[in-house]
Motif scaffolding. Structure first.
Motif, mmCIF file in Angstrom:
data_model
loop_
_atom_site.group_PDB
_atom_site.id
_atom_site.type_symbol
_atom_site.label_atom_id
_atom_site.label_comp_id
_atom_site.label_asym_id
_atom_site.label_seq_id
_atom_site.Cartn_x
_atom_site.Cartn_y
_atom_site.Cartn_z
ATOM 1 N N VAL A 16 7.843 11.402 -2.130
ATOM 2 C CA VAL A 16 8.440 10.831 -1.327
ATOM 3 C C VAL A 16 8.955 10.728 -0.318
ATOM 4 C CG1 VAL A 16 11.223 12.758 -0.555
ATOM 5 C CG2 VAL A 16 9.558 12.987 -3.106
ATOM 6 N N LEU A 17 8.447 10.740 0.822
ATOM 7 C CA LEU A 17 8.054 10.645 2.068
ATOM 8 C C LEU A 17 7.415 9.276 1.814
ATOM 9 C CD1 LEU A 17 6.461 14.169 3.795
ATOM 10 C CD2 LEU A 17 8.311 13.249 3.746
ATOM 11 N N LEU A 18 6.597 9.220 1.297
ATOM 12 C CA LEU A 18 6.450 8.201 0.902
ATOM 13 C C LEU A 18 7.706 6.698 0.898
ATOM 14 C CD1 LEU A 18 2.366 7.979 -0.130
ATOM 15 C CD2 LEU A 18 3.093 7.080 1.643
ATOM 16 N N PHE A 34 12.447 2.748 5.454
ATOM 17 C CA PHE A 34 12.233 2.691 7.065
ATOM 18 C C PHE A 34 11.834 1.472 6.988
ATOM 19 C CE2 PHE A 34 13.258 7.356 7.145
ATOM 20 C CZ PHE A 34 14.304 7.577 7.391
ATOM 21 N N LEU A 35 10.548 1.274 6.462
ATOM 22 C CA LEU A 35 9.793 -0.148 6.748
ATOM 23 C C LEU A 35 10.508 -1.745 6.065
ATOM 24 C CD1 LEU A 35 7.319 -1.942 7.535
ATOM 25 C CD2 LEU A 35 6.146 -1.360 5.435
ATOM 26 N N ASP A 36 11.136 -1.719 5.388
ATOM 27 C CA ASP A 36 12.321 -3.071 4.833
ATOM 28 C C ASP A 36 13.617 -2.960 5.689
ATOM 29 O OD1 ASP A 36 11.062 -3.038 2.661
ATOM 30 O OD2 ASP A 36 11.999 -1.789 1.204
ATOM 31 N N GLU A 37 13.844 -1.121 5.667
ATOM 32 C CA GLU A 37 14.917 -0.871 6.694
ATOM 33 C C GLU A 37 14.737 -1.982 7.940
ATOM 34 O OE1 GLU A 37 18.891 -0.936 8.340
ATOM 35 O OE2 GLU A 37 17.784 -0.547 6.423
ATOM 36 N N LEU A 96 1.193 -1.110 0.368
ATOM 37 C CA LEU A 96 0.188 -0.032 -0.313
ATOM 38 C C LEU A 96 1.335 0.991 -0.161
ATOM 39 C CD1 LEU A 96 -2.955 0.986 -0.095
ATOM 40 C CD2 LEU A 96 -2.101 1.310 2.545
ATOM 41 N N LEU A 97 2.211 1.117 0.524
ATOM 42 C CA LEU A 97 2.928 2.324 0.969
ATOM 43 C C LEU A 97 3.280 2.535 -0.935
ATOM 44 C CD1 LEU A 97 4.956 2.040 4.314
ATOM 45 C CD2 LEU A 97 3.583 4.539 3.765
ATOM 46 N N ARG A 98 3.608 1.869 -1.557
ATOM 47 C CA ARG A 98 4.557 1.868 -2.254
ATOM 48 C C ARG A 98 3.511 2.199 -3.439
ATOM 49 N NH1 ARG A 98 6.526 -3.657 -4.452
ATOM 50 N NH2 ARG A 98 7.054 -2.290 -5.987
ATOM 51 N N TRP A 99 2.428 1.217 -3.392
ATOM 52 C CA TRP A 99 1.100 2.097 -4.599
ATOM 53 C C TRP A 99 0.915 3.563 -3.907
ATOM 54 C CZ3 TRP A 99 -3.771 4.027 -4.194
ATOM 55 C CH2 TRP A 99 -4.446 3.616 -5.250
ATOM 56 N N SER A 100 0.993 3.728 -2.993
ATOM 57 C CA SER A 100 0.531 5.924 -3.038
ATOM 58 C C SER A 100 1.398 6.262 -2.887
ATOM 59 C CB SER A 100 0.149 5.374 -1.395
ATOM 60 O OG SER A 100 -0.997 4.671 -0.877
ATOM 61 N N ALA A 101 2.719 5.966 -2.955
ATOM 62 C CA ALA A 101 4.230 6.604 -3.959
ATOM 63 C C ALA A 101 2.895 6.753 -5.293
ATOM 64 C CB ALA A 101 5.588 6.166 -2.638
ATOM 65 N N ALA A 102 3.547 6.102 -5.526
ATOM 66 C CA ALA A 102 3.287 5.875 -7.300
ATOM 67 C C ALA A 102 1.913 6.346 -7.509
ATOM 68 C CB ALA A 102 3.217 4.375 -7.900
#
Length: 156
Positions: A136-138, A144-147, A40-46
């Motif tokens: 950019v923030l997303l 950060f989530l992956d880290e 959802l974060l990746r999709w929202s960034a796109a």
């Protein structure tokens, strides 16, 4: 050319809105995958990046439209964005100058100074910048989530 891109962006905007609505509904329904948050974060960034591009392209087309209208036709002088100037300033108008980055339309006075035309482009600049910043923030949030997940896996 920007005017044609503007029409394409205007036609794409409802499709963007439908995609966002469908995604939000799919997130609210049960039966999500375990990694739905990251997706959802990746999709929202796109989608935020796409919205920034759509808004900016619409603004580019609007600026080019105003510049084109000001250079031809019977009612072309003064340029439409410059018609709202104060009467004393309007009498000193010598020309116009479109700006594509940031979006704007400046009215050139007889002494060479410029006055901003109508403020219709300020909200387009703000909206495009806001969507771009959100994208950019997303993307940073995904990183950060992956880290965080990588550190949790390495601890076990």
């Amino acid at each position: 050319m920007f005017v044609l891109l503007m029409y394409a962006a205007i036609l794409a905007a409802p499709l963007w809105a439908i995609a966002v609505a469908v995604k939000l509904i799919s997130v609210a329904l049960p039966g999500r995958r375990p990694d739905w948050g990251r997706d959802l974060l990746r999709w929202s960034a796109a989608m935020s990046a796409a919205a920034a591009v759509l808004v900016y392209v619409i603004g580019l087309g609007a600026v080019q439209w105003s510049a084109s209208e000001a250079e031809s036709g019977a009612g072309s002088s003064p340029a439409e964005p410059c018609r709202d100037l104060a009467p004393g300033v309007l009498e000193r108008l010598a020309g116009h100058e479109p700006s594509y980055f940031p979006l704007g339309f400046d009215c050139v006075l007889d002494d060479g100074s410029t006055v901003a035309g109508s403020d219709g482009y300020a909200w387009l600049n703000g909206l495009a910048a806001g969507f771009g910043l959100a994208a950019v923030l997303l993307v940073l949030a995904v990183g950060f989530l992956d880290e965080r997940r990588a550190r949790a896996v390495s601890r076990t």
